[in-house]
Design a protein around this motif. Sequence first.
Motif: not given
Length: 124
Positions: A73-82, A84-88, A101-102
Amino acid sequence: MSREHAMVRELIAVHDGLRRELKELRGAPELTRDLRVRCAYYCHHVEMHHRVESHYLFTMLRARFPESAEVVDRLEREHAKVAEILSAIEQAADVRPELDRLAGELLAHLDYEEEQLAPLLSRL
């Protein structure tokens, strides 16, 4: 942690490649068209890596090792954060601050993932 297991070695090899490329991107002295193309390629590579992990590896780990749910679950949340940064990065006029930031998010994620998943992968 058994670093000798084939799946662990593969995970670490892929992660080490991601680390090396990110270091090179962040070390670029100026913003050029080539840097933007390399960033786009890198973002796609990270996105695909995480997609494969989430769809295949994490699904398998959840089924095989139910006790891994909190870690996954934590790894999935971290994937989502990453993600967002990739999109930015893809939208940024200057990618360099976003690469920094990445690095903060992704490098910590890779370390945690290796630490937590290596013992599980060694049991397969």
